[in-house]
Scaffold this motif. Structure first.
Motif, short mmCIF file in Angstrom:
data_model
loop_
_atom_site.label_atom_id
_atom_site.label_comp_id
_atom_site.label_asym_id
_atom_site.label_seq_id
_atom_site.Cartn_x
_atom_site.Cartn_y
_atom_site.Cartn_z
N TRP A 38 47.15 44.43 44.47
CA TRP A 38 46.53 43.67 43.39
C TRP A 38 46.67 44.45 42.08
CZ3 TRP A 38 44.92 38.78 44.05
CH2 TRP A 38 44.69 38.34 45.35
N TYR A 39 46.71 43.70 40.98
CA TYR A 39 46.84 44.35 39.68
C TYR A 39 45.99 43.63 38.65
CZ TYR A 39 50.28 40.59 38.83
OH TYR A 39 50.90 39.37 38.71
N ILE A 40 45.72 44.34 37.54
CA ILE A 40 45.12 43.72 36.36
C ILE A 40 46.14 43.81 35.23
CG2 ILE A 40 42.72 44.17 37.00
CD1 ILE A 40 42.75 46.55 35.09
N ALA A 41 46.09 42.85 34.33
CA ALA A 41 47.10 42.78 33.27
C ALA A 41 46.44 42.42 31.94
CB ALA A 41 48.18 41.77 33.62
N PRO A 42 45.88 43.40 31.19
CA PRO A 42 45.37 43.10 29.85
C PRO A 42 46.51 42.65 28.95
CG PRO A 42 45.38 45.47 30.27
CD PRO A 42 45.73 44.82 31.56
N THR A 43 46.25 41.67 28.12
CA THR A 43 47.29 41.03 27.31
C THR A 43 46.82 40.88 25.87
OG1 THR A 43 48.05 39.77 29.23
CG2 THR A 43 48.73 38.96 27.08
N VAL A 44 47.74 41.07 24.94
CA VAL A 44 47.49 40.77 23.54
C VAL A 44 48.74 40.08 23.00
CG1 VAL A 44 48.33 43.01 22.73
CG2 VAL A 44 46.73 41.70 21.31
N GLY A 45 48.53 39.13 22.09
CA GLY A 45 49.67 38.41 21.56
C GLY A 45 49.30 37.54 20.38
N GLY A 63 43.56 38.67 26.13
CA GLY A 63 43.13 38.17 27.43
C GLY A 63 43.29 39.20 28.53
N LEU A 64 43.01 38.75 29.75
CA LEU A 64 43.07 39.62 30.93
C LEU A 64 43.51 38.78 32.12
CD1 LEU A 64 42.46 42.49 32.08
CD2 LEU A 64 40.20 41.60 32.71
N GLY A 65 44.49 39.31 32.88
CA GLY A 65 44.96 38.65 34.09
C GLY A 65 44.66 39.49 35.31
N PHE A 66 44.57 38.81 36.45
CA PHE A 66 44.32 39.49 37.73
C PHE A 66 45.20 38.79 38.77
CE2 PHE A 66 41.98 39.78 41.78
CZ PHE A 66 41.88 41.17 41.89
N GLY A 67 46.03 39.57 39.48
CA GLY A 67 46.93 38.91 40.42
C GLY A 67 47.67 39.88 41.30
N ARG A 68 48.72 39.38 41.95
CA ARG A 68 49.54 40.19 42.84
C ARG A 68 50.85 39.45 43.12
NH1 ARG A 68 49.30 38.71 48.41
NH2 ARG A 68 49.88 40.85 48.99
N PHE A 69 51.85 40.22 43.58
CA PHE A 69 53.09 39.63 44.05
C PHE A 69 52.87 39.10 45.46
CE2 PHE A 69 54.97 41.77 40.51
CZ PHE A 69 56.13 41.06 40.24
N SER A 75 55.00 36.12 41.63
CA SER A 75 53.64 36.63 41.46
C SER A 75 52.72 35.49 41.02
CB SER A 75 53.60 37.76 40.41
OG SER A 75 53.89 37.25 39.11
N ILE A 76 51.45 35.63 41.35
CA ILE A 76 50.41 34.67 40.96
C ILE A 76 49.32 35.42 40.21
CG2 ILE A 76 48.70 33.01 41.77
CD1 ILE A 76 51.45 32.01 42.23
N ASP A 77 48.93 34.92 39.03
CA ASP A 77 47.86 35.51 38.23
C ASP A 77 46.76 34.49 37.98
OD1 ASP A 77 49.77 37.50 38.00
OD2 ASP A 77 49.30 37.92 35.90
N VAL A 78 45.52 34.92 38.07
CA VAL A 78 44.38 34.20 37.48
C VAL A 78 44.10 34.90 36.15
CG1 VAL A 78 41.96 33.58 37.73
CG2 VAL A 78 43.46 33.59 39.74
N PHE A 79 43.96 34.13 35.07
CA PHE A 79 43.85 34.79 33.77
C PHE A 79 42.78 34.11 32.89
CE2 PHE A 79 46.86 31.38 33.15
CZ PHE A 79 46.54 30.85 31.90
N PHE A 80 42.37 34.89 31.92
CA PHE A 80 41.46 34.41 30.86
C PHE A 80 42.01 34.91 29.54
CE2 PHE A 80 38.21 35.76 27.84
CZ PHE A 80 37.56 34.55 27.59
#
Length: 366
Positions: A38-45, A63-69, A75-80
């Motif tokens: 599992w991973y987290i993916a902070p995002t800015v854009g 935003g912030l994503g949470f997912g895994r390959f 891969s699938i992410d749940v994000f906000f």
């Protein structure tokens, strides 16, 4: 903004998804491995906003994503994510959106290389502005590229198009399409999975060659198993020239007599030496069961040709009978033949030479 752009991008992304799955099913070399943690993916854009929003054209989001390959290429992410837009006309009012959704990414290429991917997502968008606060459905498509930096970290940049079916914020509008560009640092947590240990195949079962022979040699010991059957070979199964020398096995003058069967009485002195040589010949023939020999008798030059021919045949016959009596099969012996005084090996003018010529030979058929 016209929805045709959204429909076109959805079709384009779905085509890319199909290609990714086709690649995944037709080749096993595009991905060397993958990490399923599992991973987290902070995002800015940033957004390039739909002009129908009547807000500023560019806006930052985070935003912030949470997912895994779930597979090497998927891969699938749940994000906000969240953004605020300043409304046009000098107003200080803001139009905020909180978005929650699920996104699938379909990657191409080896895990450790720069990997382009296609993006498809669905989400709910909660808009907050002076006119309305409510949820509306939204969707996004896009493309990006990802690169593994460390065992637990990837860098990801992506761009795409997001359509929001918000028909409440402005009564005369029924939806908005915004372009976006985002940057993410993907951080996997937990210990990486240990590399699978290849199962050790069971040792090959050695063939039971103890009952298989070629040219009389067990195949376990045969170093030349491809030789045709019947080849004269040594103990290792490889070709060998066999010589059976009966020199020293000589006969007394004019012996054996007709009807004489005891070879010891016919042999020249010392008889024991001649018998020992005959026994060595028996041993050689037993060690090489595929060998066949011609039994040939000879005489010296004394006497008539007719008498010597008969005498040479008796000498060959008595040796033939000695070999068969000691276990050599008769079908391995060719003859017996008599050659009379022909082919002398000694000088018939001397006693010693004539003694040598009173002999029998075993001529090996190679």
């Amino acid at each position: 903004m016209n929805r045709k752009g959204l429909y076109f991008l959805i079709a384009l992304a779905l085509g890319g998804v199909g290609a990714a799955h086709a690649q995944d099913s037709t080749t096993t070399t595009t991905t060397s491995s993958y990490d399923g943690r599992w991973y987290i993916a902070p995002t800015v854009g940033g957004y390039y906003n739909d002009t129908d929003r009547n807000t500023n054209s560019r806006q930052v989001y985070y935003g912030l994503g949470f997912g895994r390959f779930i597979a090497p290429n998927t891969s699938i992410d749940v994000f906000f994510d969240r953004t605020k837009r300043t409304i046009d006309g000098g107003s200080r009012d803001r139009w905020a959106n909180n978005n929650v959704g699920v996104a699938a990414r379909f990657y191409y290429g080896d895990w450790n290389a720069w990997r382009p991917y296609a993006l498809v997502g669905v989400l709910g968008s909660y808009h907050m502005n002076p006119a309305d606060n409510a949820w509306s459905p939204a969707a996004e498509v896009g493309v990006g590229v990802s690169k593994t930096i460390t065992d637990s970290t990837d860098f990801r940049v992506e761009g795409g198009y997001r359509y929001d079916w918000d028909d409440k914020s402005q009564p005369e509008k029924n939806g908005y399409g915004d372009w976006f560009l985002g940057f993410s640092i993907v951080s996997r947590f937990g210990e990486p999975a240990a590399a699978p240990v290849a199962a050790t195949p069971p040792p090959p079962v050695a063939p039971d060659c103890s009952k298989q022979f070629r040219n009389g040699v067990n195949l376990c010991d045969n170093k030349c198993p491809d030789l045709p059957e019947g080849t004269i070979v040594g103990p290792d199964g490889c070709p060998q020239k066999v010589v059976i020398d009966l020199r020293g096995v000589n006969f007394k003058f004019d012996r054996p007599k007709k009807g004489e069967t005891d070879i010891k009485k016919a042999l020249a002195e010392p008889t024991a030496d001649s018998v020992a040589i005959l026994d060595q010949a028996v041993d050689t023939l037993q060690r090489y069961p595929q060998v066949k020999v011609t039994v040939a008798g000879y005489t010296d030059s004394k006497g008539t040709d007719v008498y010597n021919q008969s005498l040479s045949e008796r000498r060959a016959a008595i040796v033939f009978n000695y070999l068969t009596a000691h276990g050599i099969a008769a079908d391995r012996l060719i003859g017996p033949f008599g050659h009379g005084k022909n082919d002398p090996i000694g000088d018939n003018a001397t006693d010693a030479g004539r003694a040598q010529n009173r002999r029998t030979e075993l001529q090996v058929q190679q």
